[in-house]
Scaffold this active site. Structure first.
Site, PDB file in Angstrom:
ATOM      1  N   HIS A 114       0.821  -1.220   0.000  1.00 48.79           N
ATOM      2  CA  HIS A 114       0.000   0.000   0.000  1.00 48.79           C
ATOM      3  C   HIS A 114       0.857   1.274   0.000  1.00 48.79           C
ATOM      4  O   HIS A 114       0.807   2.085  -0.920  1.00 48.79           O
ATOM      5  CB  HIS A 114      -0.878   0.039   1.253  1.00 48.79           C
ATOM      6  CG  HIS A 114      -1.745  -1.153   1.470  1.00 48.79           C
ATOM      7  ND1 HIS A 114      -2.892  -1.366   0.752  1.00 48.79           N
ATOM      8  CD2 HIS A 114      -1.647  -2.189   2.347  1.00 48.79           C
ATOM      9  CE1 HIS A 114      -3.472  -2.486   1.177  1.00 48.79           C
ATOM     10  NE2 HIS A 114      -2.736  -3.007   2.136  1.00 48.79           N
ATOM     11  N   ASP A 115       1.588   1.461   1.101  1.00 47.16           N
ATOM     12  CA  ASP A 115       2.190   2.776   1.349  1.00 47.16           C
ATOM     13  C   ASP A 115       3.311   3.165   0.376  1.00 47.16           C
ATOM     14  O   ASP A 115       3.474   4.361   0.080  1.00 47.16           O
ATOM     15  CB  ASP A 115       2.693   2.847   2.802  1.00 47.16           C
ATOM     16  CG  ASP A 115       1.541   2.754   3.790  1.00 47.16           C
ATOM     17  OD1 ASP A 115       0.395   3.063   3.402  1.00 47.16           O
ATOM     18  OD2 ASP A 115       1.781   2.367   4.952  1.00 47.16           O
TER      19      ASP A 115
END
Ligand code: BDR
Ligand code: CA
Length: 313
Positions: free
Chosen positions: A243-244
């Protein structure tokens, strides 16, 4: 070209860790002014610990790391040990950090930096619940027009929720904070689950990290191996979504991503859909656009960039 000044606001988290490593590996493009930690995946004492472990792993103990808020603005903290493990960084065995935490509160650091640097030159990169950013905006509304851009990981539209049927974790943990950020007027770029669920660490991609043969490459392989077990079971996907790191990758190579400039509103009341990001993807309302909401990623290009950069550490 001058490096872009950024503050990473984070709750590490294995995927946060990879996002931080990607930034630390890219000093020509990104000047990391500091890392502010927030409670999220795990409580604040662990997110500050984990951020320091990562900077030491990268050989960058001079990085300034600040502790921010230890609880959401109005709600009780919800954590995600079921995904990230007891420490938030389960997987590799890494030494306890020795580098110091800065004495200043993370929120004060954000405010002071935005006031001190020329207006429009500092980009905020939130990778966790938006408590620190919203607190800064509440305490010092004058900083909003000074923010160059907020590039955040959070929310979902087509993928809907990962912590409830309707909400993504970062927004769900502090919906009041997210509401403040989405209404702040600052230029906003959002990496929702719609994008990050296409950034999967397949076995081949994991092997490429490990094959770097460096402490960073091996640790990243072990981290993603640890937290992919959760998504494999839940979604039957071939690997963990990173995700990040989509946030950091966007800063380095924005053309890896495509999206729409639309209105995005955060549900702050309904018990059923609390923290939902109501994205007007089809432009069916006359609500003014406030965010570039990404929908797609060139995953091959993303992993090529990530692997090449991690090799530099
Ligand atoms: C987000 O929640 C956390 O578990 C991850 O670090 C990421 O920031 C994904 O929903
Ligand atoms: Ca995170």
């Amino acid at each position: 070209m001058n490096a872009r000044k950024i503050i990473i606001d984070t709750d590490p988290g294995q995927d946060d860790a990879v996002a931080i490593l990607l930034a630390l590996a890219s000093p020509q493009e990104l000047e990391l002014l500091g890392i502010t930690c927030v409670a999220g995946n795990v409580p604040l004492p662990l997110t500050t610990r984990n951020a320091r472990i990562i900077c030491e792993l990268a050989g960058k103990p001079e990085t300034r790391i600040f502790a921010g808020c230890d609880a959401p603005l109005e709600r009780k903290l919800v954590t995600a040990e079921h995904v990230h493990g007891k420490t938030g960084l389960d997987g590799p065995v890494l030494p306890e950090p020795t580098m110091p935490l800065q004495a200043q509160h993370g929120v004060e650091f954000i405010i002071e930096t935005l006031r001190a640097e020329p207006s429009g030159t500092v980009t905020l990169c939130p990778l966790g619940p938006l408590t620190n950013i919203a607190s800064a905006l509440q305490k010092a509304p004058d900083i909003a027009p000074r923010i160059a851009e907020i590039v955040l990981m959070g929310g979902a539209y087509f993928e809907v929720g990962n912590i409830t049927p309707a909400a993504e974790f970062n927004i769900y943990v502090d919906p009041q904070a997210a509401d403040i950020v989405f209404k702040s007027g600052a230029p906003l770029t959002v990496m929702p689950l719609d994008v990050t669920h296409k950034a999967l660490v397949t076995q081949e991609r994991n092997d490429a990290f490990r094959a770097l043969g460096t402490p960073v490459g091996v640790a990243v392989a072990e981290m993603t191996e640890f937290f992919e077990r959760y998504d494999r079971e839940k979604y039957g996907s071939p690997g963990a979504p990173l995700h990040d790191p989509c946030v950091t990758a966007y800063l380095l190579q924005p053309d890896l991503f495509t999206g729409r400039h639309i209105n995005v509103a955060v549900e702050t009341h309904s018990e059923l859909t609390l923290g939902m990001t109501v994205a007007d993807w089809w432009r069916v309302t006359d609500r003014a656009p406030n965010a570039t909401f990404m929908g797609d990623i060139n995953a091959e290009g993303f992993f090529a960039l990530l692997t090449e950069r991690l090799a530099r550490l």
